[in-house]
Design a protein around this motif. Structure first.
Motif, PDB file in Angstrom:
ATOM      1  N   ASP A  37      10.413 -21.542   5.108  1.00 42.23           N
ATOM      2  CA  ASP A  37       8.982 -21.383   5.347  1.00 42.23           C
ATOM      3  C   ASP A  37       8.336 -20.393   4.376  1.00 42.23           C
ATOM      4  N   ALA A  38       9.135 -19.605   3.676  1.00 39.75           N
ATOM      5  CA  ALA A  38       8.603 -18.607   2.752  1.00 39.75           C
ATOM      6  C   ALA A  38       7.986 -19.273   1.527  1.00 39.75           C
ATOM      7  N   THR A  39       6.821 -18.787   1.147  1.00 38.79           N
ATOM      8  CA  THR A  39       6.131 -19.322  -0.029  1.00 38.79           C
ATOM      9  C   THR A  39       5.835 -18.246  -1.061  1.00 38.79           C
ATOM     10  N   ARG A  40       5.899 -16.995  -0.669  1.00 34.05           N
ATOM     11  CA  ARG A  40       5.573 -15.886  -1.566  1.00 34.05           C
ATOM     12  C   ARG A  40       6.570 -14.744  -1.373  1.00 34.05           C
ATOM     13  N   THR A  41       6.726 -13.959  -2.435  1.00 38.73           N
ATOM     14  CA  THR A  41       7.550 -12.755  -2.393  1.00 38.73           C
ATOM     15  C   THR A  41       6.742 -11.606  -2.952  1.00 38.73           C
ATOM     16  N   ILE A  42       6.732 -10.498  -2.250  1.00 33.74           N
ATOM     17  CA  ILE A  42       6.087  -9.288  -2.741  1.00 33.74           C
ATOM     18  C   ILE A  42       7.199  -8.413  -3.324  1.00 33.74           C
ATOM     19  N   ASP A  43       6.915  -7.718  -4.415  1.00 34.55           N
ATOM     20  CA  ASP A  43       7.957  -6.974  -5.108  1.00 34.55           C
ATOM     21  C   ASP A  43       8.518  -5.820  -4.286  1.00 34.55           C
ATOM     22  N   ALA A  44       7.678  -5.157  -3.497  1.00 35.46           N
ATOM     23  CA  ALA A  44       8.169  -4.079  -2.631  1.00 35.46           C
ATOM     24  C   ALA A  44       7.190  -3.841  -1.493  1.00 35.46           C
ATOM     25  N   VAL A  45       7.752  -3.488  -0.354  1.00 36.42           N
ATOM     26  CA  VAL A  45       6.967  -3.026   0.785  1.00 36.42           C
ATOM     27  C   VAL A  45       7.456  -1.622   1.093  1.00 36.42           C
ATOM     28  N   VAL A  46       6.521  -0.699   1.240  1.00 36.26           N
ATOM     29  CA  VAL A  46       6.839   0.673   1.604  1.00 36.26           C
ATOM     30  C   VAL A  46       6.290   0.893   3.007  1.00 36.26           C
ATOM     31  N   MET A  47       7.163   1.320   3.903  1.00 35.60           N
ATOM     32  CA  MET A  47       6.745   1.565   5.289  1.00 35.60           C
ATOM     33  C   MET A  47       6.841   3.046   5.598  1.00 35.60           C
ATOM     34  N   GLY A  48       5.738   3.594   6.108  1.00 36.46           N
ATOM     35  CA  GLY A  48       5.756   4.967   6.576  1.00 36.46           C
ATOM     36  C   GLY A  48       6.510   5.047   7.890  1.00 36.46           C
ATOM     37  N   LEU A  49       7.291   6.099   8.061  1.00 36.70           N
ATOM     38  CA  LEU A  49       8.135   6.238   9.245  1.00 36.70           C
ATOM     39  C   LEU A  49       7.676   7.339  10.191  1.00 36.70           C
ATOM     40  N   TRP A  50       6.628   8.042   9.829  1.00 32.74           N
ATOM     41  CA  TRP A  50       6.164   9.149  10.663  1.00 32.74           C
ATOM     42  C   TRP A  50       4.881   8.760  11.391  1.00 32.74           C
ATOM     43  N   PRO A  51       4.907   8.689  12.703  1.00 32.09           N
ATOM     44  CA  PRO A  51       3.687   8.378  13.445  1.00 32.09           C
ATOM     45  C   PRO A  51       2.544   9.357  13.145  1.00 32.09           C
ATOM     46  N   SER A  52       2.879  10.603  12.869  1.00 30.47           N
ATOM     47  CA  SER A  52       1.833  11.596  12.567  1.00 30.47           C
ATOM     48  C   SER A  52       1.084  11.276  11.285  1.00 30.47           C
ATOM     49  N   GLU A  53       1.653  10.425  10.439  1.00 25.64           N
ATOM     50  CA  GLU A  53       1.014  10.015   9.183  1.00 25.64           C
ATOM     51  C   GLU A  53       0.368   8.641   9.319  1.00 25.64           C
ATOM     52  N   GLY A  54       0.429   8.031  10.495  1.00 25.16           N
ATOM     53  CA  GLY A  54      -0.225   6.753  10.724  1.00 25.16           C
ATOM     54  C   GLY A  54       0.628   5.518  10.488  1.00 25.16           C
ATOM     55  N   LEU A  58       2.540  -0.289   2.828  1.00 25.80           N
ATOM     56  CA  LEU A  58       2.000  -0.480   1.490  1.00 25.80           C
ATOM     57  C   LEU A  58       2.670  -1.677   0.834  1.00 25.80           C
ATOM     58  N   GLY A  59       1.884  -2.525   0.223  1.00 30.68           N
ATOM     59  CA  GLY A  59       2.412  -3.626  -0.567  1.00 30.68           C
ATOM     60  C   GLY A  59       2.335  -3.256  -2.032  1.00 30.68           C
ATOM     61  N   ILE A  60       3.404  -3.482  -2.772  1.00 26.71           N
ATOM     62  CA  ILE A  60       3.437  -3.139  -4.196  1.00 26.71           C
ATOM     63  C   ILE A  60       3.857  -4.360  -4.996  1.00 26.71           C
ATOM     64  N   GLU A  61       3.043  -4.695  -5.960  1.00 28.41           N
ATOM     65  CA  GLU A  61       3.343  -5.784  -6.898  1.00 28.41           C
ATOM     66  C   GLU A  61       3.656  -5.138  -8.244  1.00 28.41           C
ATOM     67  N   ILE A  91      -0.631  -1.912  -7.459  1.00 31.43           N
ATOM     68  CA  ILE A  91      -0.018  -2.545  -8.620  1.00 31.43           C
ATOM     69  C   ILE A  91       0.774  -1.462  -9.335  1.00 31.43           C
ATOM     70  N   ALA A  92       2.049  -1.703  -9.554  1.00 34.92           N
ATOM     71  CA  ALA A  92       2.897  -0.779 -10.304  1.00 34.92           C
ATOM     72  C   ALA A  92       3.138  -1.403 -11.668  1.00 34.92           C
ATOM     73  N   ALA A  93       2.420  -0.899 -12.662  1.00 33.36           N
ATOM     74  CA  ALA A  93       2.512  -1.457 -14.010  1.00 33.36           C
ATOM     75  C   ALA A  93       3.464  -0.626 -14.867  1.00 33.36           C
ATOM     76  N   ALA A  94       4.279  -1.314 -15.648  1.00 34.22           N
ATOM     77  CA  ALA A  94       5.232  -0.639 -16.525  1.00 34.22           C
ATOM     78  C   ALA A  94       4.526   0.112 -17.647  1.00 34.22           C
ATOM     79  N   ASP A  95       3.295  -0.291 -17.955  1.00 38.23           N
ATOM     80  CA  ASP A  95       2.529   0.327 -19.038  1.00 38.23           C
ATOM     81  C   ASP A  95       1.047   0.182 -18.701  1.00 38.23           C
ATOM     82  N   ALA A  96       0.256   1.194 -19.006  1.00 34.52           N
ATOM     83  CA  ALA A  96      -1.177   1.179 -18.680  1.00 34.52           C
ATOM     84  C   ALA A  96      -1.919   0.035 -19.359  1.00 34.52           C
ATOM     85  N   ASN A  97      -1.433  -0.453 -20.497  1.00 36.01           N
ATOM     86  CA  ASN A  97      -2.096  -1.548 -21.204  1.00 36.01           C
ATOM     87  C   ASN A  97      -1.969  -2.888 -20.488  1.00 36.01           C
TER      88      ASN A  97
END
Length: 101
Positions: A37-54, A58-61, A91-97
């Motif tokens: 059923d999967a049609t897309r892949t995101i390069d990374a997901v970052v999950m916060g683990l502290w409830p005090s931080e909400g 985060l999705g990162i491509e 967006i995590a780019a390897a180079d600003a250009n």
């Protein structure tokens, strides 16, 4: 810089540990559904683990080539499937250009 190197830098940047455990977990290559059923892949997901931080999600491509970035912006609905699942999109780019106007 290749995709693996960018992924390693992402993992390092979110690797903060404090007295009560890690603040984030980084999960590489997350699919938008299970099995065939999967049609897309995101390069990374970052999950916060502290409830005090909400508990942000985060999705990162990762972009290592300008051509990949140009394909991405020509097809914005590609990221649209993730908008309900993440709180922030990066967006995590390897180079600003790569992502220049």
């Amino acid at each position: 810089m290749n995709e693996s190197e960018v992924r390693l830098r992402i993992a390092r940047s979110y690797a903060s540990h404090y007295g009560n455990g890690p603040k984030y977990v980084v999960i590489p290559r997350v699919r938008n559904a299970a099995g065939f059923d999967a049609t897309r892949t995101i390069d990374a997901v970052v999950m916060g683990l502290w409830p005090s931080e909400g508990l942000p999600i985060l999705g990162i491509e990762i972009k290592t080539a300008r051509s990949d970035w140009l394909r991405e912006i020509k097809n914005p609905q590609k990221a649209g499937g993730w908008l309900e699942s993440v709180d922030y999109w990066w967006i995590a780019a390897a180079d600003a250009n790569i992502v220049r106007l």
